[in-house]
Design an enzyme around this catalytic site. Structure first.
Site, PDB file in Angstrom:
ATOM      1  N   ASP A 156       0.875  -1.175   0.000  1.00  0.00           N
ATOM      2  CA  ASP A 156       0.000   0.000   0.000  1.00  0.00           C
ATOM      3  C   ASP A 156       0.912   1.225   0.000  1.00  0.00           C
ATOM      4  OD1 ASP A 156      -1.670   2.137   0.586  1.00  0.00           O
ATOM      5  OD2 ASP A 156      -2.831   1.048   2.101  1.00  0.00           O
ATOM      6  N   ARG A 188       0.038   4.388   2.079  1.00  0.00           N
ATOM      7  CA  ARG A 188       0.323   4.191   3.499  1.00  0.00           C
ATOM      8  C   ARG A 188       1.822   4.277   3.778  1.00  0.00           C
ATOM      9  NH1 ARG A 188       2.796  -0.176   5.702  1.00  0.00           N
ATOM     10  NH2 ARG A 188       2.307  -0.769   7.837  1.00  0.00           N
ATOM     11  N   GLY A 225       3.921  -2.172  17.480  1.00  0.00           N
ATOM     12  CA  GLY A 225       3.411  -3.066  16.451  1.00  0.00           C
ATOM     13  C   GLY A 225       4.258  -2.978  15.201  1.00  0.00           C
ATOM     14  N   ASP A 252       6.607  -6.026  18.934  1.00  0.00           N
ATOM     15  CA  ASP A 252       5.520  -6.759  18.282  1.00  0.00           C
ATOM     16  C   ASP A 252       5.282  -8.070  19.004  1.00  0.00           C
ATOM     17  OD1 ASP A 252       3.820  -8.160  16.267  1.00  0.00           O
ATOM     18  OD2 ASP A 252       4.325  -6.414  15.072  1.00  0.00           O
ATOM     19  N   GLU A 289       1.651   2.321  13.157  1.00  0.00           N
ATOM     20  CA  GLU A 289       0.571   2.276  12.168  1.00  0.00           C
ATOM     21  C   GLU A 289      -0.512   1.412  12.795  1.00  0.00           C
ATOM     22  OE1 GLU A 289      -1.927   1.050  10.345  1.00  0.00           O
ATOM     23  OE2 GLU A 289      -0.793  -0.011   8.781  1.00  0.00           O
ATOM     24  N   GLU A 347     -10.718  -3.083  16.012  1.00  0.00           N
ATOM     25  CA  GLU A 347      -9.574  -3.932  16.365  1.00  0.00           C
ATOM     26  C   GLU A 347      -8.246  -3.202  16.229  1.00  0.00           C
ATOM     27  OE1 GLU A 347      -9.753  -7.547  14.197  1.00  0.00           O
ATOM     28  OE2 GLU A 347     -11.473  -8.267  15.302  1.00  0.00           O
ATOM     29  N   HIS A 399      -5.415   0.039   1.440  1.00  0.00           N
ATOM     30  CA  HIS A 399      -5.912  -1.281   1.835  1.00  0.00           C
ATOM     31  C   HIS A 399      -7.021  -1.174   2.874  1.00  0.00           C
ATOM     32  CE1 HIS A 399      -3.137  -0.580   5.181  1.00  0.00           C
ATOM     33  NE2 HIS A 399      -3.699  -1.576   5.818  1.00  0.00           N
TER      34      HIS A 399
END
Length: 421
Positions: free
Chosen positions: A89, A92, A116, A138, A181, A190, A365
């Site tokens: 993407d 992004r 993350g 992560d 992100e 979520e 996306h």
């Protein structure tokens, strides 16, 4: 999140084997397109892949427990296809890289935490911008690959990959910058914002930089007859056979849950309204439990109204330069920021870079999220559509989103409830 066919309703056909591993079945698993990467605790309470785990020590509340849903989501996030789609993407990824370079003076020789981190791409961008040290956090097993990616690029001395939850891992210093992100469908579905807030409260220095700094969720009524015809009217005549008896079931199956799909600006009936504006410096986790907003639209045309579309913008600005947030919070952003694509700037050249998922912006996306009515409502030009929307975390699973829509038009009142699983 992986994209599937023309209309997804959040379902995409990967990872069939997970059907019997996730509470709630395959439906709940497949809907996890933007899974929370904040981290999962080892159920035994011990070590996870050699990383020491530690409970968040706050006066307010302990970290949320790791549920079976969490374990399944974190496990599935090790799938390379999810990361491939996000990295491909370009809107992004390139906007994030541009934001990092625009704030290079605040990143160079500073300590950064990437909440993350996935494959580690944003952590590497920060290292390339001159960061002194980057903690890449992560919970998914993708952290193992991230560590190898960092090593292959000769950055192991700068980028430290931590495999665990933000709520649990240890960082023994304050940080100057948080990058993440974290956005999910409909911005909050979520999403990882709670983990970003936790990282902020644990480690960020006063006046530190958070990228993105702001986020805004929008909604607007839409007219989408092609979608309705594709899914519903199709049953009126199937190879010369009257199958209209299927139409009620088709409506239930097609429109019971929100649909993640790309729409054009031409389907939008009015200027959008702001549902929620978020300042990442000040937002509290409790604010994410439930969000309610009232709206009042005036249709710009005569058309059947098929539902409401939701999309979001995120803004990358320095803490002392957040004046543009006022215009966003007041709903002054148009349906389309598209003349300059996703990477737009506001009218003032000093204002922040913005990544948009508007229907008229280049596609991402995330696409848009549509809450369809079971039956369209005919509206006239200048007709008022008003009501309220409430987005709340599901009691069944905090990662699910309950959507409660109330709307009135031409003296008729309606309610639509759905769950984004």
């Amino acid at each position: 999140m992986q994209s599937g066919g023309d209309y997804t309703n959040g379902f995409h056909g990967e990872l069939e084997r997970a059907e019997n591993q996730v509470p709630g079945g395959l439906s709940s698993f497949r809907r996890a397109k933007r899974r929370n990467r904040g981290g999962a605790r080892d159920p035994s309470g011990g070590l996870t892949n050699g990383v020491e785990q530690k409970s968040l020590e706050t006066k307010d509340s302990p970290p949320p427990p790791c549920t079976d849903f969490d374990v399944a989501y974190f496990h599935s996030y090790a799938h390379v296809g999810i990361h491939e789609e996000m990295i491909k993407d370009r809107a992004r990824t390139e906007t994030y890289r541009e934001a990092i370079m625009q704030h290079q003076s605040l990143i160079q020789d500073k300590v950064v935490v990437d909440v993350g981190c996935g494959t580690g791409i944003l952590s590497i961008f920060c290292a390339q911008a001159g960061a002194k040290r980057v903690y890449a956090v992560d919970a998914s097993d993708i952290a193992v690959q991230a560590k190898e990616v960092v090593k292959a690029n000769g950055l192991s001395d700068k980028v430290i990959v931590l495999h665990g939850r933000v709520e649990d891992v240890e960082i023994d210093e304050e940080v100057d910058v948080i990058i993440s992100e974290w956005m999910g469908y409909m911005l909050l579905y979520e999403s990882m914002l709670g983990s970003v807030i936790t990282a902020r409260d644990r480690w960020l220095k006063p006046g530190g930089l958070i990228l993105p700094s702001h986020a805004t969720l929008y909604m607007a009524p839409i007219s989408h007859p092609d979608r309705y015809s594709h899914s519903i009217d199709f049953w009126r005549n199937v190879y010369g056979i009257d199958m209209s008896a299927m139409m009620q079931l088709a409506k239930q199956c097609a429109f019971e849950e929100p649909s993640v799909e790309s729409i054009s600006g031409e389907t939008v009936l009015t200027w959008p309204e702001v549902v929620k504006h978020i300042d990442c410096q000040t937002i509290k986790i409790q604010e994410l439990d439930s969000v309610t907003s009232k709206y009042k639209f005036k249709s710009m045309m005569r058309a059947p109204m098929h539902g409401f579309a939701f999309w979001f913008d995120v803004e990358f600005s320095e803490p002392a330069k957040n004046t543009s947030a006022t215009s966003v919070a007041n709903g002054s952003s148009s349906v389309s920021p598209s003349r300059e694509g996703n990477q737009k700037k506001r009218s003032n050249p000093s204002d922040a870079l913005v990544l948009s998922t508007s229907p008229e912006a280049p596609p991402t996306h995330w696409q848009q999220t549509i809450v369809y009515f079971y039956d369209p409502i005919d509206v006239e030009q200048d007709q008022v559509i008003e009501g309220s929307v409430t987005l709340s975390q599901s009691k069944e699973n905090r990662r699910f989103m309950n959507i409660h829509l109330e709307y009135t038009s031409a003296g008729r009142s309606f309610v639509k409830e759905s769950v984004m699983r």
